[in-house]
Write an enzyme that holds these catalytic residues in place. Structure first.
Site, PDB file in Angstrom:
ATOM      1  CG  PHE A 135      31.199  35.623 -53.054  1.00  0.00           C
ATOM      2  CD1 PHE A 135      31.479  36.683 -53.906  1.00  0.00           C
ATOM      3  CD2 PHE A 135      32.261  34.919 -52.508  1.00  0.00           C
ATOM      4  CE1 PHE A 135      32.791  37.035 -54.213  1.00  0.00           C
ATOM      5  CE2 PHE A 135      33.576  35.257 -52.808  1.00  0.00           C
ATOM      6  CZ  PHE A 135      33.836  36.323 -53.669  1.00  0.00           C
ATOM      7  CG  LEU A 137      36.135  31.436 -53.431  1.00  0.00           C
ATOM      8  CD1 LEU A 137      36.713  31.506 -54.844  1.00  0.00           C
ATOM      9  CD2 LEU A 137      36.716  32.541 -52.536  1.00  0.00           C
ATOM     10  CD1 TRP A 168      31.335  24.139 -46.175  1.00  0.00           C
ATOM     11  CD2 TRP A 168      29.462  24.631 -45.061  1.00  0.00           C
ATOM     12  NE1 TRP A 168      31.108  23.129 -45.269  1.00  0.00           N
ATOM     13  CE2 TRP A 168      29.972  23.408 -44.567  1.00  0.00           C
ATOM     14  CE3 TRP A 168      28.276  25.139 -44.506  1.00  0.00           C
ATOM     15  CZ2 TRP A 168      29.330  22.690 -43.550  1.00  0.00           C
ATOM     16  CZ3 TRP A 168      27.649  24.422 -43.496  1.00  0.00           C
ATOM     17  CH2 TRP A 168      28.178  23.222 -43.026  1.00  0.00           C
ATOM     18  CG  PHE A 242      42.079  36.375 -52.536  1.00  0.00           C
ATOM     19  CD1 PHE A 242      41.202  35.350 -52.209  1.00  0.00           C
ATOM     20  CD2 PHE A 242      43.406  36.052 -52.753  1.00  0.00           C
ATOM     21  CE1 PHE A 242      41.634  34.037 -52.086  1.00  0.00           C
ATOM     22  CE2 PHE A 242      43.857  34.744 -52.629  1.00  0.00           C
ATOM     23  CZ  PHE A 242      42.972  33.734 -52.289  1.00  0.00           C
ATOM     24  NE  ARG A 274      20.107  31.286 -10.349  1.00  0.00           N
ATOM     25  CZ  ARG A 274      19.167  30.367 -10.555  1.00  0.00           C
ATOM     26  NH1 ARG A 274      17.961  30.754 -10.929  1.00  0.00           N
ATOM     27  NH2 ARG A 274      19.443  29.085 -10.389  1.00  0.00           N
ATOM     28  CG  LEU A 344      23.814  33.155 -18.655  1.00  0.00           C
ATOM     29  CD1 LEU A 344      23.559  33.065 -20.158  1.00  0.00           C
ATOM     30  CD2 LEU A 344      22.876  34.155 -18.027  1.00  0.00           C
ATOM     31  CD  GLU A 369      33.622  35.275 -45.793  1.00  0.00           C
ATOM     32  OE1 GLU A 369      34.372  34.842 -46.675  1.00  0.00           O
ATOM     33  OE2 GLU A 369      32.416  35.455 -45.982  1.00  0.00           O
ATOM     34  CG  PHE A 389      49.631  29.892 -47.043  1.00  0.00           C
ATOM     35  CD1 PHE A 389      48.340  29.753 -46.570  1.00  0.00           C
ATOM     36  CD2 PHE A 389      50.254  31.126 -46.913  1.00  0.00           C
ATOM     37  CE1 PHE A 389      47.670  30.823 -45.991  1.00  0.00           C
ATOM     38  CE2 PHE A 389      49.599  32.196 -46.336  1.00  0.00           C
ATOM     39  CZ  PHE A 389      48.310  32.045 -45.878  1.00  0.00           C
TER      40      PHE A 389
END
Length: 391
Positions: A135, A137, A168, A242, A274, A344, A369, A389
């Site tokens: 895809f 875009l 990408w 979209f 642990r 860890l 996305e 925006f």
């Protein structure tokens, strides 16, 4: 039904909210992930290899174009697809991303906006994993703002000529067909481009610190000649891409909780075994606080994803609701993966354990996305009525 007295990953008994069919799908995909993905993912990640041979396996599993009806597609519910995404991403984000690019993006574009001939030509073999789609875009200078794309498709007497560049683009170098979005005299349109067409070049982006068991590419189109029937007849303007992005974003809301759950379970298991200062790590207050905080967000995020799935299956899911799910669940999943790594200790920076791999992958998931910022502004516009925006 989940037993909340013994299941340390489902204290709220969320499994009790799932039907027998939903549980069956979940366990089927979980078994596949356990048997096929987990034993190999460290090597695939270290070698930066996407195992293309699993594509037909995922087709047989029934997770490619899982939510689509007809043309050989599985036709499952939104919740069933979400559960599959969660279990696959518990294995690795790169594997869930393949399913998302193939099904939620490329196949959805063809299924929703393609001609009958296009659907019959591509969808059955894509659902089976025999053919791979991508895809295209995002562009090098038009990531979060696809309205600024510069890739063009010029109509000629015998078809179209495509020129431009994308960046990408997941799966592009291994794809058989590309769904390419380009600017025409009539606005943004979608085209089906064979990946072996003259003038198409897909170059994997390397090296990467994230999504190493996946493929993302730079793609260029240099005077690529397309037949008249290459255009997706139903897609006009940005509504086309979209609509596909919303399908992918929905799956991400589920998938991120899979990465979070796996990170939590890895930390919980390690902490129980642990020994430090003569007792298990799990017996210390700070460790228990970390584990409890992880579990709280996993349970809330999974409940949120399930609610979105029920809305989607009822035909009521809205874009701003998808943005809320994607923004929250990915953001919390990254925090969980990073916190799990601290339990860890130094061992957590090796590929013997999953949390840091998940955290690295989720940096990509939070970016593609729609970034955190984009989804924040979508929600901001919804609650204020004002678009921010463009400054």
């Amino acid at each position: 039904m989940s037993d909340s007295t013994t299941n340390t990953s489902d204290v709220l008994a969320l499994d009790s909210l799932l039907s027998d069919d939903e549980l069956a799908v979940r366990y089927k995909v979980r078994d596949y992930t356990t048997q096929r993905i987990r034993p190999n993912i460290s090597r695939w990640y270290e070698d930066a290899v996407f195992p293309r041979e699993i594509a037909p396996e995922l087709g047989e599993l029934g997770v490619l174009g899982m939510h689509l009806e007809g043309y050989g597609c599985p036709g499952r519910t939104a919740v069933e697809y979400g559960l599959a995404a969660l279990e696959l991403e518990a294995g690795d984000s790169g594997i869930r991303t393949f399913v998302s690019v193939q099904g939620s993006l490329a196949m959805t574009a063809i299924h929703r906006w393609g001609s009958e001939a296009q659907k019959e030509e591509w969808l059955p073999r894509m659902a089976a994993g025999e053919l791979i789609g991508c895809f295209a875009l995002t562009e090098p200078s038009a990531g979060s703002d696809p309205s600024s794309m510069t890739t063009t498709a010029r109509q000629t007497s015998d078809g179209w000529v495509l020129d431009g560049a994308k960046r990408w683009i997941g799966l592009a170098s291994i794809a058989d067909v590309m769904v390419v979005w380009a600017r025409t005299e009539d606005g943004i349109r979608g085209f089906l481009v064979p990946s072996d067409a003259q003038g198409v070049t897909a170059t994997p982006i390397e090296p990467k610190l994230s999504m190493r068991a996946s493929v993302q590419c730079d793609v260029t189109f240099d005077a690529v000649r397309l037949a008249p029937e290459a255009i997706l007849p139903g897609a006009m303007g940005l509504r086309g891409p979209f609509s596909c992005l919303n399908e992918a974003r929905y799956g991400i809301a589920w998938g991120a909780m899979g990465a979070a759950r796996d990170s939590y379970e890895a930390a919980l298991s390690y902490a129980a075994e642990r020994l430090q200062f003569g007792r298990p790590l799990a017996g210390y207050q700070l460790t228990q606080e970390k584990l409890v905080n992880m579990l709280l967000e996993i349970q809330k995020g999974t409940l949120l994803a399930l609610h979105l799935g029920r809305l989607k299956d009822a035909g009521h899911l809205l874009p701003q609701q998808i943005s809320l799910g994607k923004l929250n669940n990915v953001r919390e999943a990254i925090k969980i993966a990073r916190e799990a790594r601290t339990i860890l200790g130094g061992n957590g920076v090796t590929l013997d354990y999953s949390p840091l791999r998940h955290a690295n992958n989720l940096e990509s998931v939070r970016t593609y996305e729609g970034t955190d910022e984009v989804h924040t502004l979508i929600l901001g516009q919804h609650i204020t009525g004002l678009s921010a925006f463009r400054g």
